[in-house]
Design an enzyme around this catalytic site. Structure first.
Site, PDB file in Angstrom:
ATOM      1  CE1 TYR A 152     -30.312 -20.899   3.236  1.00  0.00           C
ATOM      2  CE2 TYR A 152     -31.600 -18.627   2.679  1.00  0.00           C
ATOM      3  CZ  TYR A 152     -30.513 -19.530   3.056  1.00  0.00           C
ATOM      4  OH  TYR A 152     -29.475 -18.807   3.378  1.00  0.00           O
ATOM      5  CB  ALA A 154     -39.827 -22.808   5.902  1.00  0.00           C
ATOM      6  CE  LYS A 156     -30.566 -19.674   6.830  1.00  0.00           C
ATOM      7  NZ  LYS A 156     -29.291 -19.934   7.491  1.00  0.00           N
TER       8      LYS A 156
HETATM    9  P1  NAI Z   1     -21.204 -21.975   2.480  1.00  0.00           P
HETATM   10  O1  NAI Z   1     -21.782 -22.830   1.821  1.00  0.00           O
HETATM   11  O2  NAI Z   1     -19.811 -21.241   1.801  1.00  0.00           O
HETATM   12  O3  NAI Z   1     -20.628 -22.835   3.749  1.00  0.00           O
HETATM   13  C1  NAI Z   1     -21.505 -23.472   4.403  1.00  0.00           C
HETATM   14  C2  NAI Z   1     -20.577 -24.113   5.885  1.00  0.00           C
HETATM   15  O4  NAI Z   1     -21.722 -24.874   6.404  1.00  0.00           O
HETATM   16  C3  NAI Z   1     -19.485 -24.933   5.551  1.00  0.00           C
HETATM   17  O5  NAI Z   1     -18.626 -24.684   6.382  1.00  0.00           O
HETATM   18  C4  NAI Z   1     -20.250 -26.209   5.563  1.00  0.00           C
HETATM   19  O6  NAI Z   1     -18.855 -27.182   5.907  1.00  0.00           O
HETATM   20  C5  NAI Z   1     -21.154 -26.186   6.680  1.00  0.00           C
HETATM   21  N1  NAI Z   1     -22.043 -27.059   6.693  1.00  0.00           N
HETATM   22  C6  NAI Z   1     -22.903 -27.483   5.563  1.00  0.00           C
HETATM   23  N2  NAI Z   1     -23.785 -28.499   5.979  1.00  0.00           N
HETATM   24  C7  NAI Z   1     -23.306 -28.837   7.304  1.00  0.00           C
HETATM   25  C8  NAI Z   1     -23.725 -29.755   8.265  1.00  0.00           C
HETATM   26  N3  NAI Z   1     -24.840 -30.697   7.892  1.00  0.00           N
HETATM   27  N4  NAI Z   1     -23.288 -29.934   9.510  1.00  0.00           N
HETATM   28  C9  NAI Z   1     -22.286 -28.946   9.673  1.00  0.00           C
HETATM   29  N5  NAI Z   1     -21.751 -27.944   8.997  1.00  0.00           N
HETATM   30  C10 NAI Z   1     -22.302 -28.030   7.581  1.00  0.00           C
HETATM   31  O7  NAI Z   1     -22.415 -20.981   2.975  1.00  0.00           O
HETATM   32  P2  NAI Z   1     -22.200 -19.302   3.344  1.00  0.00           P
HETATM   33  O8  NAI Z   1     -22.730 -18.424   2.163  1.00  0.00           O
HETATM   34  O9  NAI Z   1     -20.990 -19.139   3.976  1.00  0.00           O
HETATM   35  O10 NAI Z   1     -23.394 -19.537   4.169  1.00  0.00           O
HETATM   36  C11 NAI Z   1     -23.227 -19.321   5.819  1.00  0.00           C
HETATM   37  C12 NAI Z   1     -24.694 -19.214   6.327  1.00  0.00           C
HETATM   38  O11 NAI Z   1     -25.209 -17.883   6.207  1.00  0.00           O
HETATM   39  C13 NAI Z   1     -25.744 -20.259   6.240  1.00  0.00           C
HETATM   40  O12 NAI Z   1     -26.465 -20.585   7.136  1.00  0.00           O
HETATM   41  C14 NAI Z   1     -26.483 -19.467   5.158  1.00  0.00           C
HETATM   42  O13 NAI Z   1     -27.782 -19.722   4.944  1.00  0.00           O
HETATM   43  C15 NAI Z   1     -26.328 -17.861   5.745  1.00  0.00           C
HETATM   44  N6  NAI Z   1     -26.757 -16.946   4.686  1.00  0.00           N
HETATM   45  C16 NAI Z   1     -25.841 -16.769   3.436  1.00  0.00           C
HETATM   46  C17 NAI Z   1     -26.136 -15.923   2.573  1.00  0.00           C
HETATM   47  C18 NAI Z   1     -25.276 -15.495   1.520  1.00  0.00           C
HETATM   48  O14 NAI Z   1     -25.445 -14.583   0.507  1.00  0.00           O
HETATM   49  N7  NAI Z   1     -24.237 -16.409   1.239  1.00  0.00           N
HETATM   50  C19 NAI Z   1     -27.316 -15.112   2.740  1.00  0.00           C
HETATM   51  C20 NAI Z   1     -27.901 -15.056   3.946  1.00  0.00           C
HETATM   52  C21 NAI Z   1     -27.662 -15.936   4.620  1.00  0.00           C
END
Ligand code: NAI
Length: 244
Positions: A152, A154, A156
């Site tokens: 993850y 890597a 990011k």
């Molecule tokens: P989440 O798991 O609640 O939502 C993920 C979203 O991505 C969903 O809408 C899902 O359908 C979509 N998704 C997953 N795989 C997919 C694919 N192959 N193709 C298209 N869509 C896909 O995640 P969250 O927490 O809302 O995270 C959103 C972004 O923020 C991510 O990139 C995550 O790495 C980043 N992030 C989140 C943090 C956190 O604390 N929640 C911290 C730092 C970064």
């Protein structure tokens, strides 16, 4: 004419909050996600309420052709694409010694290649328009690293490199590219962590609260409007002061 944004991973969490905030700011939307069709309904109801027109794409963004057809159809329907938010992301946490090839590849495929896939196809359109704003949702662990998240972090860190290279390539035609590095945000992704891990995190956050998806959405709003017209190639850390 309303501006148009493509948001990946828009069905829940941070991506949902971003889509809703951009609709509040008056943009029309292409909403991507990957799951059951009904997963996107909550987002759709909210953006409709704010008067946005929208398209829905339920597909895996790590597949090059999916990104290509989504961008093409969005351009065909709306006539323009002004904003791209690469937000879709997954975790497959494991210690390096135990991490499988599949765990590494799948995370890099969605988090990094998925962003490249959209960026590549949208950049052609934005270069022609001579305007556009792209925001990649990275993570603080792309800056600091994190035990148990080699794949993850890597992906990011790679996304941050992609952001800066794209910013340099596209700047002369008025297209800006920035990244946001969220800290600990309360979503389904972080819900699975143990109470001990969560409490450990909280003790390292100077502002003494977890982030909300809306905290990230507001930063995205800033980075895609004229408010930030002289900012490109930057990583905005939104983490309550955890990493500084
Ligand atoms: P989440 O798991 O609640 O939502 C993920 C979203 O991505 C969903 O809408 C899902 O359908 C979509 N998704 C997953 N795989 C997919 C694919 N192959 N193709 C298209 N869509 C896909 O995640 P969250 O927490 O809302 O995270 C959103 C972004 O923020 C991510 O990139 C995550 O790495 C980043 N992030 C989140 C943090 C956190 O604390 N929640 C911290 C730092 C970064």
């Amino acid at each position: 004419m309303k501006k148009v944004a493509v948001v990946t991973g828009a069905s829940r969490g941070i991506g949902q909050a971003i889509a809703i905030h951009l609709s509040r700011l008056g943009l029309n939307l292409a909403l991507n996600f990957y799951g059951k069709d009904e997963d996107i309904l909550e987002t759709v109801v909210a953006v409709k309420e704010h008067g946005s027109e929208y398209l829905v794409f339920n597909n895996d963004i790590s597949i090059f052709e999916n990104a290509e057809s989504m961008i093409k159809e969005t351009k065909k329907h709306f006539g323009q694409i002004d904003v791209l938010v690469n937000n879709a992301g997954i975790t497959r946490d494991n210690l390096l010694m135990r991490m499988s090839e599949e765990e590494f590849d799948s995370v890099v495929a969605v988090n990094l290649k998925g962003a490249f896939n959209c960026l590549k196809h949208v950049s052609r359109i934005m270069l022609k328009q001579r305007s556009g704003a792209i925001v990649n949702i990275a993570s603080v662990v792309g800056i600091t690293g994190n035990a148990g998240q080699a794949n993850y972090s890597a992906s990011k860190a790679g996304l941050i490199g992609l952001t800066k290279s794209a910013a340099k390539e596209l700047a002369s035609r008025g297209v800006r590219v920035n990244a946001i590095a969220p800290g600990f945000i309360e979503t389904a992704m972080t819900e699975v962590l143990s109470e001990t891990v969560k409490e450990g995190m909280l003790s390292n956050i100077p502002l003494k609260r977890y982030g909300k998806p809306e905290d990230i959405a507001k930063a995205v709003g800033f980075l895609v409007t004229e408010e930030s017209s002289y900012i490109t190639g930057q990583v905005l850390v939104v983490d309550g002061g955890m990493v500084m």
